[in-house]
Scaffold this motif. Structure first.
Motif, PDB file in Angstrom:
ATOM      1  N   ALA A 108      -2.269  -0.732  -5.973  1.00 33.50           N
ATOM      2  CA  ALA A 108      -3.267  -0.237  -5.022  1.00 33.50           C
ATOM      3  C   ALA A 108      -4.422  -1.240  -4.871  1.00 33.50           C
ATOM      4  O   ALA A 108      -4.882  -1.499  -3.757  1.00 33.50           O
ATOM      5  CB  ALA A 108      -3.794   1.127  -5.481  1.00 33.50           C
ATOM      6  N   ARG A 109      -4.881  -1.820  -5.998  1.00 33.51           N
ATOM      7  CA  ARG A 109      -5.955  -2.822  -5.926  1.00 33.51           C
ATOM      8  C   ARG A 109      -5.503  -4.057  -5.151  1.00 33.51           C
ATOM      9  O   ARG A 109      -6.251  -4.598  -4.332  1.00 33.51           O
ATOM     10  CB  ARG A 109      -6.391  -3.231  -7.340  1.00 33.51           C
ATOM     11  CG  ARG A 109      -7.317  -2.241  -8.022  1.00 33.51           C
ATOM     12  CD  ARG A 109      -7.947  -2.831  -9.277  1.00 33.51           C
ATOM     13  NE  ARG A 109      -7.003  -3.465 -10.174  1.00 33.51           N
ATOM     14  CZ  ARG A 109      -6.340  -2.843 -11.153  1.00 33.51           C
ATOM     15  NH1 ARG A 109      -6.539  -1.544 -11.357  1.00 33.51           N
ATOM     16  NH2 ARG A 109      -5.515  -3.504 -11.932  1.00 33.51           N
ATOM     17  N   SER A 124      -0.300   5.564 -12.649  1.00 33.62           N
ATOM     18  CA  SER A 124       0.043   4.736 -13.808  1.00 33.62           C
ATOM     19  C   SER A 124      -0.717   3.416 -13.670  1.00 33.62           C
ATOM     20  O   SER A 124      -1.297   3.130 -12.618  1.00 33.62           O
ATOM     21  CB  SER A 124       1.552   4.476 -13.855  1.00 33.62           C
ATOM     22  OG  SER A 124       1.936   3.661 -12.755  1.00 33.62           O
ATOM     23  N   PRO A 125      -0.708   2.581 -14.709  1.00 34.15           N
ATOM     24  CA  PRO A 125      -1.351   1.261 -14.585  1.00 34.15           C
ATOM     25  C   PRO A 125      -0.715   0.410 -13.480  1.00 34.15           C
ATOM     26  O   PRO A 125      -1.412  -0.305 -12.769  1.00 34.15           O
ATOM     27  CB  PRO A 125      -1.147   0.629 -15.964  1.00 34.15           C
ATOM     28  CG  PRO A 125      -0.987   1.774 -16.896  1.00 34.15           C
ATOM     29  CD  PRO A 125      -0.309   2.843 -16.093  1.00 34.15           C
ATOM     30  N   HIS A 139       0.837  -1.201   0.000  1.00 36.00           N
ATOM     31  CA  HIS A 139       0.000   0.000   0.000  1.00 36.00           C
ATOM     32  C   HIS A 139       0.875   1.256   0.000  1.00 36.00           C
ATOM     33  O   HIS A 139       0.596   2.203  -0.752  1.00 36.00           O
ATOM     34  CB  HIS A 139      -0.941  -0.018   1.212  1.00 36.00           C
ATOM     35  CG  HIS A 139      -1.844   1.159   1.290  1.00 36.00           C
ATOM     36  ND1 HIS A 139      -2.879   1.357   0.405  1.00 36.00           N
ATOM     37  CD2 HIS A 139      -1.871   2.220   2.139  1.00 36.00           C
ATOM     38  CE1 HIS A 139      -3.496   2.477   0.699  1.00 36.00           C
ATOM     39  NE2 HIS A 139      -2.908   3.017   1.763  1.00 36.00           N
ATOM     40  N   ALA A 140       1.916   1.260   0.831  1.00 30.72           N
ATOM     41  CA  ALA A 140       2.823   2.422   0.883  1.00 30.72           C
ATOM     42  C   ALA A 140       3.516   2.626  -0.457  1.00 30.72           C
ATOM     43  O   ALA A 140       3.677   3.764  -0.918  1.00 30.72           O
ATOM     44  CB  ALA A 140       3.855   2.221   1.996  1.00 30.72           C
ATOM     45  N   LEU A 141       3.928   1.514  -1.101  1.00 29.83           N
ATOM     46  CA  LEU A 141       4.587   1.624  -2.410  1.00 29.83           C
ATOM     47  C   LEU A 141       3.630   2.194  -3.440  1.00 29.83           C
ATOM     48  O   LEU A 141       4.010   3.072  -4.233  1.00 29.83           O
ATOM     49  CB  LEU A 141       5.090   0.247  -2.855  1.00 29.83           C
ATOM     50  CG  LEU A 141       5.695   0.183  -4.252  1.00 29.83           C
ATOM     51  CD1 LEU A 141       6.947   1.062  -4.340  1.00 29.83           C
ATOM     52  CD2 LEU A 141       6.024  -1.247  -4.625  1.00 29.83           C
ATOM     53  N   SER A 142       2.369   1.744  -3.426  1.00 24.61           N
ATOM     54  CA  SER A 142       1.405   2.237  -4.419  1.00 24.61           C
ATOM     55  C   SER A 142       1.147   3.733  -4.235  1.00 24.61           C
ATOM     56  O   SER A 142       0.930   4.446  -5.215  1.00 24.61           O
ATOM     57  CB  SER A 142       0.100   1.455  -4.351  1.00 24.61           C
ATOM     58  OG  SER A 142      -0.612   1.779  -3.177  1.00 24.61           O
TER      59      SER A 142
END
Length: 165
Positions: A151-152, A144-145, A135-138
């Motif tokens: 995130a999903r 972007s895709p 989640h933190a990385l997203s």
């Protein structure tokens, strides 16, 4: 006097009933199976040649039958494969003849194979620490895709760890 009759001797040592034996080995034991042995060897050689002549995607779904009156029966796993074999029939027939097979024609039939069970659905679980890191990385990425996919994935794993009410 012995309790067991004289005709119930244990099998000879070379014949181990507990060990599975190849069909070829069993057929070589007696001449009574000579015709069957010849047929099995012919099918095995024909199958080997077909695997070499056909493309990989076709070879696994085709089984040879016997050659009767110069006609070789080929069994396809499904209709689409049979149709593709019919397109390749002239070339396949000439290739088999060049390899020494006494074949004048091919008879292509459909023999459906048993339906295989689908692979089990993955039940991968992500640890809470991994889901938080994802989640933190997203959130640190630009839109972007890849960012949307991360995130999903993080949301799905974060939602799965919440206690059910």
């Amino acid at each position: 006097m012995s309790r067991s009759p004289s005709f119930s001797r244990p099998p000879p040592k070379q014949f181990n009933t507990r060990r599975p034996q190849p069909v070829a080995e069993v057929l070589k034991r007696t001449d009574a199976f000579a015709a069957l042995r010849a047929g099995v060897e012919q099918i095995a050689a024909l199958e080997k040649d077909l695997r070499q002549l056909l493309p990989d995607y076709l070879g696994s779904g085709v089984e040879p039958g016997f050659i009767k009156d110069g006609v070789l029966a080929l069994f396809a796993a499904h209709n689409a494969l049979a149709a593709r074999l019919r397109h390749l029939e002239p070339r396949l027939l000439s290739d088999l003849q060049q390899r020494g097979w006494a074949v004048n024609a091919l008879r292509i039939r459909v023999r459906p194979q048993a339906v295989k069970e689908p692979p089990p659905v993955k039940q991968a679980r992500m640890t809470p620490v991994g889901a938080d890191a994802l989640h933190a990385l997203s959130e640190s990425l630009a839109p972007s895709p890849l960012q949307a996919a991360l995130a999903r994935m993080a949301a799905r794993h974060l939602r799965n760890r919440e206690p059910k009410k």
